[in-house]
Motif scaffolding. Sequence first.
Motif, PDB file in Angstrom:
ATOM      1  N   CYS A  89       0.803  -1.231   0.000  1.00  0.00           N
ATOM      2  CA  CYS A  89       0.000   0.000   0.000  1.00  0.00           C
ATOM      3  C   CYS A  89       0.831   1.274   0.000  1.00  0.00           C
ATOM      4  O   CYS A  89       0.363   2.332  -0.409  1.00  0.00           O
ATOM      5  CB  CYS A  89      -0.946  -0.006   1.196  1.00  0.00           C
ATOM      6  SG  CYS A  89      -0.121   0.288   2.792  1.00  0.00           S
ATOM      7  N   GLY A  90       2.056   1.198   0.540  1.00  0.00           N
ATOM      8  CA  GLY A  90       2.880   2.409   0.629  1.00  0.00           C
ATOM      9  C   GLY A  90       2.549   3.308   1.802  1.00  0.00           C
ATOM     10  O   GLY A  90       3.214   4.327   2.013  1.00  0.00           O
ATOM     11  N   GLU A  91       1.524   2.953   2.585  1.00  0.00           N
ATOM     12  CA  GLU A  91       1.034   3.846   3.646  1.00  0.00           C
ATOM     13  C   GLU A  91       1.139   3.268   5.057  1.00  0.00           C
ATOM     14  O   GLU A  91       1.135   4.012   6.031  1.00  0.00           O
ATOM     15  CB  GLU A  91      -0.450   4.182   3.394  1.00  0.00           C
ATOM     16  CG  GLU A  91      -0.734   4.874   2.065  1.00  0.00           C
ATOM     17  CD  GLU A  91      -0.263   6.317   2.064  1.00  0.00           C
ATOM     18  OE1 GLU A  91      -0.064   6.884   3.158  1.00  0.00           O
ATOM     19  OE2 GLU A  91      -0.093   6.876   0.970  1.00  0.00           O
ATOM     20  N   CYS A  92       1.165   1.950   5.191  1.00  0.00           N
ATOM     21  CA  CYS A  92       1.113   1.332   6.527  1.00  0.00           C
ATOM     22  C   CYS A  92       2.484   1.462   7.207  1.00  0.00           C
ATOM     23  O   CYS A  92       3.476   1.810   6.568  1.00  0.00           O
ATOM     24  CB  CYS A  92       0.691  -0.130   6.411  1.00  0.00           C
ATOM     25  SG  CYS A  92       1.978  -1.196   5.731  1.00  0.00           S
ATOM     26  N   CYS A  95       5.239  -0.498   5.409  1.00  0.00           N
ATOM     27  CA  CYS A  95       5.644   0.144   4.144  1.00  0.00           C
ATOM     28  C   CYS A  95       6.502   1.382   4.440  1.00  0.00           C
ATOM     29  O   CYS A  95       7.526   1.593   3.794  1.00  0.00           O
ATOM     30  CB  CYS A  95       4.424   0.521   3.317  1.00  0.00           C
ATOM     31  SG  CYS A  95       3.702  -0.874   2.412  1.00  0.00           S
ATOM     32  N   CYS A 103       3.774  -5.591   4.121  1.00  0.00           N
ATOM     33  CA  CYS A 103       2.649  -4.640   4.145  1.00  0.00           C
ATOM     34  C   CYS A 103       1.450  -5.234   4.895  1.00  0.00           C
ATOM     35  O   CYS A 103       1.049  -6.371   4.657  1.00  0.00           O
ATOM     36  CB  CYS A 103       2.235  -4.301   2.709  1.00  0.00           C
ATOM     37  SG  CYS A 103       0.774  -3.234   2.607  1.00  0.00           S
ATOM     38  N   THR A 104       0.874  -4.422   5.805  1.00  0.00           N
ATOM     39  CA  THR A 104      -0.221  -4.928   6.636  1.00  0.00           C
ATOM     40  C   THR A 104      -1.608  -4.600   6.062  1.00  0.00           C
ATOM     41  O   THR A 104      -2.621  -4.981   6.638  1.00  0.00           O
ATOM     42  CB  THR A 104      -0.131  -4.351   8.063  1.00  0.00           C
ATOM     43  OG1 THR A 104      -0.076  -2.919   7.978  1.00  0.00           O
ATOM     44  CG2 THR A 104       1.085  -4.873   8.798  1.00  0.00           C
ATOM     45  N   SER A 105      -1.657  -3.891   4.926  1.00  0.00           N
ATOM     46  CA  SER A 105      -2.954  -3.568   4.325  1.00  0.00           C
ATOM     47  C   SER A 105      -3.511  -4.716   3.491  1.00  0.00           C
ATOM     48  O   SER A 105      -4.653  -4.671   3.050  1.00  0.00           O
ATOM     49  CB  SER A 105      -2.823  -2.328   3.432  1.00  0.00           C
ATOM     50  OG  SER A 105      -2.470  -1.211   4.210  1.00  0.00           O
TER      51      SER A 105
HETATM   52 ZN   LIG Z   1       1.603  -1.239   3.384  1.00  0.00          ZN
END
Ligand SMILES: [Zn+2]
Length: 337
Positions: A89-92, A95, A103-105
């Motif tokens: 996701c690039g956000e968690c 990431c 990644c945890t999303s």
């Molecule tokens: Zn992520």
Amino acid sequence: MKALIVHGPGELAWEEVPSPPLASAHSALVRPIASASCDLDRRLIAGVTPFKPPFALGHECVAEVLEVGDEVGTVRRGDLVSVPWKIACGECPQCHAGRATACTSVPRHAAYGVPAGGHWGGLFSEVVHVPFADAMLVPLPPGLNPLAVASASDNLTDAWVATSRPIATRRDARVLVVGGTESLGVLAVQMAVAAGAASVDYLDDSDYRRDLALRSGANVELGQTLDERYDVVVSATRDPQALYRGLLALAPGGHCSCIGIIFDDPKIPLFGMYLRDVTLSVGVCNVRPHIPKVFDLVGSGRCNPLLVSPTVVTCEEATEALVQPLAKCIVVRERIT
Ligand SMILES: [Zn+2]
Ligand SMILES: [Zn+2]
């Protein structure tokens, strides 16, 4: 749309499957135009991995963007992009910490072409859904040959990271590459040269790959004793004994990057490693942040991935080409020169 499906050991076929929808405002749909076989793919087809069929194959490609969601800002329709093997996701927090591989999303191990964290499609397919387009896709610079960077999604970038990181912290690094898989060893030779290694030796039983390694800048005439000679070892083999030999070849303070996937638990010379204060790193490669650098290396001619991917085939020829020994091949959907 058509996807290349692994049905069982040695059973590979194009099959009509539903086209994926554009699932969110952050998504993109892409059409792979140059898909490379990863060194893992032939084993996935042969059924000698923990991953059970059926599943769509392929996790290395350059694709054309077909459609993007409203929130996507970095790519647009018609762009050529590298598609990383890992869904992230690039956000968690993972990431953000540089571990897109955790990644945890999405489910753990969510990836294209390997049914480890759900089914996300394969990069040989006609259309692929990219759930986090801004975080994942990397646009190709103008003029860069899509065939030459088809493998930036995984093997090519993995080879760069595995070699350049330990070389960067060691002056005049003497490097040993232990080959054995279709492409990773020879790519690691090219990347070690590009990263400024003082010398690169290549160990492999295959005359074919030894010749490619020689043409990539390695010395392939090695003596009998390799012990304690190298600052950096890159183990791109599936042979536990070759890995063992590589670990014993580390000089004091050395680093071994193990990038050939070994599915069982091989013997490791742990006490000998302890006495020499060496490091063994092993793990999947978080490719996304390094793909622009790889584009740079290929574009400037400092590495030549096509040396290990000489076979370019059409989709019709793919099922036969992908099971050939020694082959890292590229499947093209458009006529690319
Ligand atoms: Zn992520
Ligand atoms: Zn792979």
